[in-house]
Motif scaffolding. Structure first.
Motif, mmCIF file in Angstrom:
data_model
loop_
_atom_site.group_PDB
_atom_site.id
_atom_site.type_symbol
_atom_site.label_atom_id
_atom_site.label_comp_id
_atom_site.label_asym_id
_atom_site.label_seq_id
_atom_site.Cartn_x
_atom_site.Cartn_y
_atom_site.Cartn_z
ATOM 1 N N UNK A 1 52.562 29.263 21.885
ATOM 2 C CA UNK A 1 53.575 28.436 22.746
ATOM 3 C C UNK A 1 52.828 27.329 23.533
ATOM 4 N N UNK A 2 53.236 26.238 23.648
ATOM 5 C CA UNK A 2 52.422 25.299 24.463
ATOM 6 C C UNK A 2 53.577 24.582 25.538
ATOM 7 N N UNK A 3 53.327 24.866 26.898
ATOM 8 C CA UNK A 3 54.248 24.250 27.891
ATOM 9 C C UNK A 3 53.706 23.024 28.361
ATOM 10 N N UNK A 4 54.514 21.831 28.206
ATOM 11 C CA UNK A 4 54.070 20.537 28.731
ATOM 12 C C UNK A 4 55.116 19.795 29.133
ATOM 13 N N UNK A 5 54.939 18.749 29.820
ATOM 14 C CA UNK A 5 56.016 17.799 30.737
ATOM 15 C C UNK A 5 55.926 16.349 30.260
ATOM 16 N N UNK A 6 57.085 16.047 30.102
ATOM 17 C CA UNK A 6 57.149 14.418 30.150
ATOM 18 C C UNK A 6 57.520 13.881 31.492
ATOM 19 N N UNK A 7 58.172 12.893 31.433
ATOM 20 C CA UNK A 7 58.506 12.323 32.903
ATOM 21 C C UNK A 7 57.623 10.887 33.137
ATOM 22 N N UNK A 8 57.607 10.491 34.492
ATOM 23 C CA UNK A 8 57.191 9.423 34.931
ATOM 24 C C UNK A 8 56.216 9.779 36.164
ATOM 25 N N UNK A 9 55.133 9.159 36.351
ATOM 26 C CA UNK A 9 53.907 9.594 37.032
ATOM 27 C C UNK A 9 53.403 8.514 37.794
#
Length: 251
Positions: free
Chosen positions: A208-216
């Motif tokens: 299981x890999x946790x990641x994040x989308x979004x704007x930075x």
């Protein structure tokens, strides 16, 4: 440098498992023109100490789609767009040429037809940029607990360790490729619009890999920003994590 690939499939329906990153990675390795270079990337890569970096990155697939919840599949309808990036020119040229010249391309047992391949290099002209993730950024640290069990801790973008680990990872990749000291280079990343819905939980080879989308917002040495644009941010870039596009450059 980045490739943007538009392709279609028979009957305009591409069916994939929800966690399709491993299939895309395998597709890349199979379709590099030079088999020796493909084996080098797959088996060795670029070294920095004990760390190995493949120095390529790819996005998720973009297009009209529907979800099949019962079978945990995604079905893309019509043309699909995909982005692939690398700082290694041999990789970009070989993969692009292969896509344009191969008579038979297949993904998950479905024949693909490449409609268009475009090359692009976005060189940041300032030290500050606003970016949008094209595949989730994942940041983690691995350690052993008191029982000797290996534990992986993922960090969310609000954690102070997040920007530090992204910078350290980026510098290590830069040093692995250029064999240069990175002491005088700097990098920072700050979440701008990242919500709970931007969290992506992916299963890759049973993990299981946790990641994040979004704007930075990112800020850094121009050489490091340009390198990041081709190779991605955070960890597991060659598994389909950390690709971004620049949406605004701040003067």
């Amino acid at each position: 440098m980045k490739l943007t690939i538009t392709f279609s499939v028979n009957d305009n329906a591409l069916k994939l498992p929800l966690n399709y990153q491993q299939m895309l990675q395998g597709f890349i390795y199979r379709n590099l023109l030079d088999p020796d270079f493909s084996r080098f990337l797959h088996n060795h890569g670029f070294l920095n100490g004990k760390r190995i970096f493949k120095l390529f990155v790819f996005s998720q697939l973009f297009g009209k789609y529907s979800l099949l919840k019962e079978t945990k599949e995604i079905v893309f309808e019509g043309p699909v767009t995909w982005h692939v990036g690398s700082i290694v020119l041999e990789f970009i040229k070989g993969f692009g040429r292969s896509l344009l010249t191969s008579e038979h391309l297949e993904l998950n047992g479905q024949e693909m037809k490449v409609e268009e391949v475009t090359y692009r290099q976005d060189i940041p002209e300032s030290e500050k940029c606003r970016i949008r993730m094209l595949s989730p950024i994942t940041v983690y640290s691995t350690y052993q607990n008191q029982n000797g069990k290996k534990i992986t801790q993922y960090f969310d973008p609000e954690d102070p360790a997040f920007t530090y680990l992204v910078e350290e990872n980026l510098k290590k990749k830069y040093a692995a490729f250029y064999q240069k000291d990175t002491q005088n280079l700097f990098f920072k990343i700050q979440p701008v619009r990242v919500k709970e819905k931007d969290k992506r939980i992916t299963r890759y080879k049973g993990f299981i890999i946790n990641g994040w989308g979004g704007i930075y917002d990112i800020e850094g040495s121009p050489n490091l920003l340009s390198f990041a644009e081709s190779t991605g941010l955070g960890s597991k870039n060659s598994q389909g994590f950390g690709m971004f596009e620049v949406i605004h450059q701040q003067p």
